[in-house]
Design a protein around this motif. Structure first.
Motif, PDB file in Angstrom:
ATOM      1  N   LEU A  81       0.832  -1.207   0.000  1.00 30.19           N
ATOM      2  CA  LEU A  81       0.000   0.000   0.000  1.00 30.19           C
ATOM      3  C   LEU A  81       0.864   1.253   0.000  1.00 30.19           C
ATOM      4  CD1 LEU A  81      -2.717  -1.134   2.571  1.00 30.19           C
ATOM      5  CD2 LEU A  81      -2.981  -0.920   0.095  1.00 30.19           C
ATOM      6  N   PHE A  82       1.942   1.224   0.793  1.00 33.88           N
ATOM      7  CA  PHE A  82       2.849   2.378   0.833  1.00 33.88           C
ATOM      8  C   PHE A  82       3.492   2.617  -0.533  1.00 33.88           C
ATOM      9  CE2 PHE A  82       3.498   1.393   5.567  1.00 33.88           C
ATOM     10  CZ  PHE A  82       2.568   2.350   5.947  1.00 33.88           C
ATOM     11  N   MET A  83       3.849   1.524  -1.216  1.00 31.97           N
ATOM     12  CA  MET A  83       4.477   1.678  -2.532  1.00 31.97           C
ATOM     13  C   MET A  83       3.507   2.284  -3.530  1.00 31.97           C
ATOM     14  SD  MET A  83       6.834  -1.748  -2.932  1.00 31.97           S
ATOM     15  CE  MET A  83       7.667  -1.128  -4.375  1.00 31.97           C
ATOM     16  N   GLY A  84       2.239   1.893  -3.419  1.00 33.78           N
ATOM     17  CA  GLY A  84       1.240   2.496  -4.295  1.00 33.78           C
ATOM     18  C   GLY A  84       1.108   3.985  -4.048  1.00 33.78           C
ATOM     19  N   LEU A  85       1.108   4.371  -2.790  1.00 28.10           N
ATOM     20  CA  LEU A  85       0.992   5.792  -2.450  1.00 28.10           C
ATOM     21  C   LEU A  85       2.235   6.576  -2.857  1.00 28.10           C
ATOM     22  CD1 LEU A  85      -0.631   5.492   1.104  1.00 28.10           C
ATOM     23  CD2 LEU A  85      -1.730   6.280  -1.001  1.00 28.10           C
ATOM     24  N   ARG A  86       3.403   5.943  -2.749  1.00 26.81           N
ATOM     25  CA  ARG A  86       4.637   6.647  -3.085  1.00 26.81           C
ATOM     26  C   ARG A  86       4.676   7.037  -4.564  1.00 26.81           C
ATOM     27  NH1 ARG A  86      10.203   5.873  -4.474  1.00 26.81           N
ATOM     28  NH2 ARG A  86      11.485   7.323  -3.265  1.00 26.81           N
ATOM     29  N   GLY A  87       3.979   6.231  -5.402  1.00 21.92           N
ATOM     30  CA  GLY A  87       3.941   6.568  -6.819  1.00 21.92           C
ATOM     31  C   GLY A  87       3.378   7.957  -7.081  1.00 21.92           C
TER      32      GLY A  87
END
Length: 465
Positions: free
Chosen positions: A126-132
């Motif tokens: 989820l964090f990686m998705g938001l970091r995008g």
């Protein structure tokens, strides 16, 4: 002491003690134990206990007959010994798992190691998705921003959120493996941390061309950030070694010698034997993948789409970073990303099918968020928590990955960057390829979901197998 309490104590001692009891439940007339080691059960002693009317092994359970009414009272006393209790359905499932063939038991043990780790991997996805949102120019442009407008401290914070779990994944894996195989978990953590020591070259740095440390002039040693199998193997051997050492050292020296000898031997094995073997495997995989990408008629996508997630299990997939960098430098595009995104999406599709089909609340609560994590590009929760654990869903996901990879290959789909896939990966295909990219992912998901739904999983079969 009441008679029932005495009976409970004698019974627990006769079946090998609390350490030999995995779980206990009861039916109308019998206590039902799942036993760790059947050889430790003193069967004659059990049958000689007062009020016991018989005992036998059946369907993976050791069943002790007391009769209606009395069995409830004995169960209450037995449960006071801090044993794991279970419903009949849960114990039936547990017994079925123990009675599976060696491969089935090994796969389930692999899953047991990863279940405690899955929540942090899901969160990381989820964090990686938001970091995008903070690093992609086209997304920022919608808000009138550029990457230069994002504070460096905020980007650093997002890296902490997205990188920590994977940098220290070997420590998490070794900790859980030690726990599952009866070792001391804190020793597992330290052993895993040795595999990612900052004194060693970073795994991702080596994957991008940095040199490993050559011990004794010929042993390549690197850090194993994000690796799975090296830590898992080291954890199994380490837990067994620790138990073996503990049996042999005097009790007065156990606190000092057991962890010292375990970590000394295992650090040597992990860094100078297990690790270098997988480093060599990485190089062979890179050469093979480069050769496969040259195949015509969509064969590259078919083969790599099928094999990608098998390679992820080994933990040597970091080498793909170097491959993707080379592709971007030489071709200006990344066809490899387009192929593997379907393999990743397919794992999510299979886990989603299991989550929607099962009536087991615990499995549903595990499978559904694991599928979401896969759709965000992180498949470890879906693979180790659901698909590989039950076998067939993983195979169906491999087929789905092959189907999507084939379409990606024959249509020459290629990303403009690397390292992100599925939903976040759409950011690499905004150059008029977005609809084809979505099609490839949908094919991977749909094939894996459909096959898993029809042939890959059912609660009824799972209880029988």
């Amino acid at each position: 002491m009441s008679d029932n309490k005495k009976i409970a104590e004698e019974l627990i001692e006769a079946v090998g003690g609390t350490d030999n009891i995995q779980s206990v439940t009861h039916c109308a007339t019998r206590l039902r134990f799942i036993i760790q080691d059947e050889d430790k059960v003193e069967k004659e002693k059990v049958e000689d206990i007062d009020k016991v009317k018989g005992a036998f092994f059946n369907s993976g359970q050791y069943q002790v007959i007391f009769g209606t009414g009395l069995v409830n009272r004995i169960y209450e006393e037995v449960a006071k010994f801090d044993l794991k209790t279970a419903s009949k359905d849960e114990q039936k499932q547990e017994a079925a798992e123990q009675n599976g063939n060696r491969l089935q038991r090994a796969i389930r043990t692999f899953g047991d190691v990863f279940v405690p780790i899955i929540p942090v991997l899901v969160a990381t996805g989820l964090f990686m998705g938001l970091r995008g949102l903070f690093v992609q120019e086209k997304i920022l442009a919608f808000f009138g921003l550029t990457p230069e407008d994002i504070p460096a401290d905020l980007l650093l914070y997002t890296e902490i959120l997205t990188d920590t779990a994977f940098i220290f994944l070997p420590a998490l894996v070794a900790w859980s493996t030690f726990k599952v195989f009866g070792g001391t978990p804190i020793i597992g953590i330290v052993l895993g941390l040795m595999l990612v020591s900052p004194s060693l070259p970073n795994a991702w740095g080596v994957a991008e061309g940095a040199d490993p440390i050559m011990f004794f002039g010929f042993i390549p040693v690197v850090g194993y950030q994000g690796a799975v199998l090296p830590a898992f193997i080291a954890g199994i051997i380490g837990a067994k070694l620790e138990k073996s050492i503990r049996k042999r050292v005097p009790e007065a020296l156990d606190l000092i010698l057991t962890p010292f000898l375990t970590l000394l031997v295992m650090s040597i094995l992990a860094l100078f034997a297990i690790g270098p073997v997988f480093h060599t495997v990485e190089n062979y995989i890179l050469d093979i993948v480069l050769a496969l990408l040259e195949l015509p008629f969509g064969l590259a996508g078919l083969i790599l789409g099928f094999l990608n997630q098998i390679i992820v299990i080994t933990g040597v997939h970091h080498i793909f970073n170097l491959l993707e960098i080379q592709l971007l430098e030489n071709l200006g595009e990344n066809p490899f990303n387009a192929i593997v995104t379907s393999a990743i999406a397919a794992q999510g599709g299979a886990a989603l099918a299991v989550g929607l089909k099962t009536k087991n609340k615990k499995l549903k609560a595990l499978a559904m968020p694991s599928s979401v994590s896969a759709f965000l590009g992180i498949t470890e929760p879906a693979i180790f928590g659901v698909n590989l654990r039950y076998g067939k869903p993983f195979l169906m996901a491999l087929i789905g990955g092959a189907a999507g990879g084939f379409v990606a290959s024959i249509t020459n789909l290629a990303g403009t960057g690397m390292s992100i896939t599925v939903i976040p990966g759409t950011l690499l295909y905004l150059n008029e390829q977005i609809f084809l990219y979505l099609l490839v992912n949908i094919i991977g998901i749909a094939v894996a979901f459909g096959l898993t739904w029809m042939f890959g999983y059912s609660d009824e079969k799972q209880l029988k197998e």
